[in-house]
Design an enzyme around this catalytic site. Structure first.
Site, PDB file in Angstrom:
ATOM      1  N   HIS A  82       0.845  -1.197   0.000  1.00  0.00           N
ATOM      2  CA  HIS A  82       0.000   0.000   0.000  1.00  0.00           C
ATOM      3  C   HIS A  82       0.875   1.240   0.000  1.00  0.00           C
ATOM      4  O   HIS A  82       1.831   1.333   0.766  1.00  0.00           O
ATOM      5  CB  HIS A  82      -0.906   0.038   1.222  1.00  0.00           C
ATOM      6  CG  HIS A  82      -1.782   1.265   1.222  1.00  0.00           C
ATOM      7  ND1 HIS A  82      -2.894   1.368   0.410  1.00  0.00           N
ATOM      8  CD2 HIS A  82      -1.672   2.436   1.875  1.00  0.00           C
ATOM      9  CE1 HIS A  82      -3.444   2.553   0.594  1.00  0.00           C
ATOM     10  NE2 HIS A  82      -2.723   3.220   1.473  1.00  0.00           N
ATOM     11  N   ASP A 161     -16.574   1.200   5.627  1.00  0.00           N
ATOM     12  CA  ASP A 161     -15.533   2.166   5.280  1.00  0.00           C
ATOM     13  C   ASP A 161     -15.955   3.009   4.091  1.00  0.00           C
ATOM     14  O   ASP A 161     -15.753   4.227   4.064  1.00  0.00           O
ATOM     15  CB  ASP A 161     -14.227   1.444   4.938  1.00  0.00           C
ATOM     16  CG  ASP A 161     -13.250   2.389   4.261  1.00  0.00           C
ATOM     17  OD1 ASP A 161     -12.788   3.312   4.940  1.00  0.00           O
ATOM     18  OD2 ASP A 161     -12.969   2.217   3.057  1.00  0.00           O
ATOM     19  N   ARG A 168     -16.730  11.425   5.630  1.00  0.00           N
ATOM     20  CA  ARG A 168     -15.542  12.168   6.085  1.00  0.00           C
ATOM     21  C   ARG A 168     -15.150  13.218   5.063  1.00  0.00           C
ATOM     22  O   ARG A 168     -14.739  14.332   5.412  1.00  0.00           O
ATOM     23  CB  ARG A 168     -14.375  11.208   6.325  1.00  0.00           C
ATOM     24  CG  ARG A 168     -14.525  10.422   7.626  1.00  0.00           C
ATOM     25  CD  ARG A 168     -13.531   9.280   7.700  1.00  0.00           C
ATOM     26  NE  ARG A 168     -12.159   9.731   7.579  1.00  0.00           N
ATOM     27  CZ  ARG A 168     -11.151   9.000   7.107  1.00  0.00           C
ATOM     28  NH1 ARG A 168     -11.377   7.764   6.698  1.00  0.00           N
ATOM     29  NH2 ARG A 168      -9.937   9.484   7.030  1.00  0.00           N
ATOM     30  N   SER A 183      -9.282   2.981   7.647  1.00  0.00           N
ATOM     31  CA  SER A 183      -9.836   2.904   6.303  1.00  0.00           C
ATOM     32  C   SER A 183      -8.915   2.100   5.384  1.00  0.00           C
ATOM     33  O   SER A 183      -9.348   1.193   4.660  1.00  0.00           O
ATOM     34  CB  SER A 183     -10.034   4.330   5.781  1.00  0.00           C
ATOM     35  OG  SER A 183     -10.435   4.322   4.445  1.00  0.00           O
ATOM     36  N   LYS A 187      -9.576  -2.232   4.151  1.00  0.00           N
ATOM     37  CA  LYS A 187      -9.614  -2.656   2.755  1.00  0.00           C
ATOM     38  C   LYS A 187      -8.500  -3.654   2.455  1.00  0.00           C
ATOM     39  O   LYS A 187      -8.713  -4.666   1.794  1.00  0.00           O
ATOM     40  CB  LYS A 187      -9.477  -1.443   1.835  1.00  0.00           C
ATOM     41  CG  LYS A 187     -10.794  -0.707   1.666  1.00  0.00           C
ATOM     42  CD  LYS A 187     -10.632   0.577   0.874  1.00  0.00           C
ATOM     43  CE  LYS A 187      -9.960   1.654   1.695  1.00  0.00           C
ATOM     44  NZ  LYS A 187     -10.087   2.989   1.127  1.00  0.00           N
TER      45      LYS A 187
END
Lengths: 448, 448
Positions: A82, A161, A168, A183, A187
């Site tokens: 990520h 989420d 948000r 978040s 995922k």
């Protein structure tokens, strides 16, 4: 339980229990907890933060609001990556096939462009026919077939989420580390990987503009992952200038393909891109137990590049996900933008900085990103840098080339790109590209 | 303007302009700004507060979201009073007729019970037939007729406040001084008074539990009022025990009537009630220019009591607002509760404290207040204190008597009331009843 009491508890800096988070989140997903109570709660979280236990409980509930993939019948250690997002960050396109070519399965769930940064899904979809909207069944099938799959967040993955992220976004509660971490991790954990490598970017082109914030986020992400029994390895990397040369979806595919083919990345504007890619690939290969250290993982990755196995895996990926392999193999076949324009230097000296935020925002005006949620991206549009920080420049040299189909945006974009380059008389010192390594045990400066 | 940017601005501690508040509030009232954005904004206000200019702008916009009464054709200085609410606080019932009897017009907009505290409207409505829901036209007519009117917030008065108050209540954003002050002052300013006396209560039975918070609120209220060109005088008074003897709507009317008739209030459990009443009346008479000092105002108020002119004015009020005068004049005619029970002391010594919060909450269980917004109040229910802080107590003495129509609540209520009295061997020192005076120029300890 009374939602007002729970909001008040967070507001007053107390810690909520997992049962209290469960109550809030399930009521929210059910529609029993109105958006106005959730947004007040999120703003209280912004100011009060969350303890480690709270962040873990919160992530777990977001994760189990949807399906969690079980890839245990696939042999080997599955590893995902990520990145918190940057400008020109096409690392996933390079690294996923390289790592898969080294024998480590890569189940990757990616995102779309956000703010001034591009998204892996948008980049992949610039390849004609390439699909990222597969069902979970197909996802599992693909990873079994070629050891690699790259899709987006489906309806089944962390729906809490998805809904909360949208809230948000319109209530100024995005910039909160436990919420960001929850978040991301809900995922990523849903994707079923056993290990995760993190690239947390720091600098003006990143969401975390200071090293301190980036480290805080990286530590939170590593803690959550470890709490779920995942192997985690994080890096803080520099985002004070765009990564590599291309900014814009197809332009980034082109740069990635050239790097995978070995035509670029050694001593040109893609050098920093390759350095970050090989580091993260190396870390993934190491976590995937195909190397005994990150350094050895980097060597394996270099071999996969040299033998073109990485490039071959990329072609396999394009093919299995419905993309047109010939347009990748023959990059010149792709349609070109109606307009292109050179941005030239009026000074001589050395490039001391290239503002990545301005570059990202300008690429959006050219058509490379969305200004509104339902805007359609022009895959061809964007910017290619011809100079990077540290490069010598003569007056009249081309600093960058822009591509667009809208004639009216050329002139303001050219000015904006020109102003984003700072030229100084003396050669500047370059900031380190890889700053820190973050492990479960702690954080230390990266020394290669 | 972008609402997300405005929420972010407040979140990051910046100051919003009046135009920005106007945009937010008018979009909110129009329905264009969703509740979830307003609640996130309110939570950001909770943490960041507001500057004086912001509070003034915010109040002004709430005020002008509805009608603002013009009482300029009524001769004299019109004076209202506001109390932040306490347990057993029936001061308005006494003070409004006393001040009106001194020749100062009193246009009073009051509220209902909130949390553990009672409300003036609920108390007045315990008088059979008494109405508080008059239109603005009728309101102006009544004040002209008898120099006194007591109504509730109508639909025309500060509708933005009404809506926002309901949202704050369910999002844990009530306890925020600028929001509290804006809410109070927008309603009070709409009533058309020229001057306002404030009774800001401090202690366990008050919403502001510390002197420091009470002072902060008082200063904010005085600043707003002064900003609107109103004469303001505030007092911080003690709410560490219930005020007077009765807690419960009709029970408080009875205590008030007995005090107005001169039958109580000199050397009994209503002594503190009369001291606060006379102070605030004195301040109102002074601001209404019928006395040259607060002290002289107190003397005028005592005369109005002694000559029964205050009581007569109360009867006039009951009559003009549709109430049954005979039930006030013959208190014994009123229906009595089905059950009553004495709470007795098991110790001997002196009362050192009576928890007003517990008393308020217990009176609600007896039927004197609402547990849910649509609960119906039992006007007869409540508690009458037979001992106050400082009083000597023998074992077996009655501390309080409770009244209710629900048999099942008697036993737990008796226990709870008993536990609220602390008995100690030695006579305790009493806290000062009137603590501070707050004027536009500043704040000082009250020395009588």
């Amino acid at each position: 339980m009374n939602p007002v009491e729970l909001i008040r508890k967070k507001r007053d800096g107390q810690t909520l229990t997992e049962a209290e988070y469960r109550f809030l989140l399930s009521a929210y997903v059910d529609g029993h907890l109105p958006e106005y109570q959730m947004s007040a709660f999120l703003m209280a979280c912004y100011f009060r933060g969350m303890s480690n236990e709270e962040t873990l409980a919160f992530t777990k509930l977001m994760l189990y609001s949807g399906e969690v993939l079980d890839l245990s019948d696939i042999p080997g250690v599955k590893v995902d990556k990520h990145s918190t997002g940057g400008v020109g960050d096409k690392v996933s396109l390079l690294l996923a096939p390289i790592v898969a070519a080294c024998g480590v399965p890569v189940p990757m769930i990616s995102g779309r462009g956000l703010g001034h940064t591009g998204g892996t899904l948008d980049k992949l979809e610039s390849i004609p026919g390439f699909r990222t909207d597969f069902s979970i069944d197909k996802y599992t099938k693909l990873i079994k077939e070629i050891g690699l799959v790259m899709i987006g967040q489906t309806e089944e993955i962390a729906p809490a989420d998805k809904r909360m992220y949208a809230l948000r976004d319109v209530t100024a509660t995005v910039e909160c580390i436990p919420l960001i971490a929850g978040s991301i991790m809900s995922k990523k954990l849903a994707g079923g990987a056993d290990a995760l490598v993190l690239d947390v970017k720091s600098g003006r082109g990143a969401f975390m503009q200071s090293d301190q914030k980036a480290i805080e986020l990286a530590r939170t992400l590593v803690d959550i992952g470890s709490g779920f029994g995942k192997q985690m390895l994080g890096f803080i990397t520099d985002m004070s200038q765009p990564l590599g040369s291309a900014i814009g979806n197809w332009l980034e595919v082109v740069e990635s393909v050239e790097c995978l083919k070995g035509n670029r990345g050694t001593d040109d504007e893609s050098k920093d891109l390759m350095e970050v890619t090989l580091l993260l690939s190396g870390a993934m290969v190491f976590l995937g137990k195909k190397a005994s250290s990150v350094q050895e993982g980097i060597e394996r990755s270099k071999e996969a590049l040299a033998t073109k196995k990485g490039y071959q895996k990329f072609l396999d990926l394009v093919k299995t996900q419905g993309g047109d392999v010939s347009s990748v193999d023959n990059l010149e076949k792709y349609p070109i933008s109606e307009f292109s324009a050179d941005v030239k230097s009026s000074d001589r000296g050395f490039v001391s900085s290239i503002d990545p935020l301005e570059m990202g925002l300008t690429s959006i005006t050219l058509g490379a990103g969305r200004q509104k949620i339902d805007d359609i991206i022009d895959p061809k549009a964007g910017i290619v840098l011809k100079k990077k920080v540290g490069d010598p420049v003569a007056a009249g040299d081309t600093l960058a080339v822009l591509y667009t189909d809208s004639e009216e945006v050329i002139s303001p974009a050219r000015d904006r790109i020109g102003r984003s380059f700072k030229i100084v008389p003396d050669r500047p010192t370059l900031p380190p590209l890889i700053k820190y390594i973050v492990e479960e045990e702690g954080i230390r400066k990266w020394d290669g």
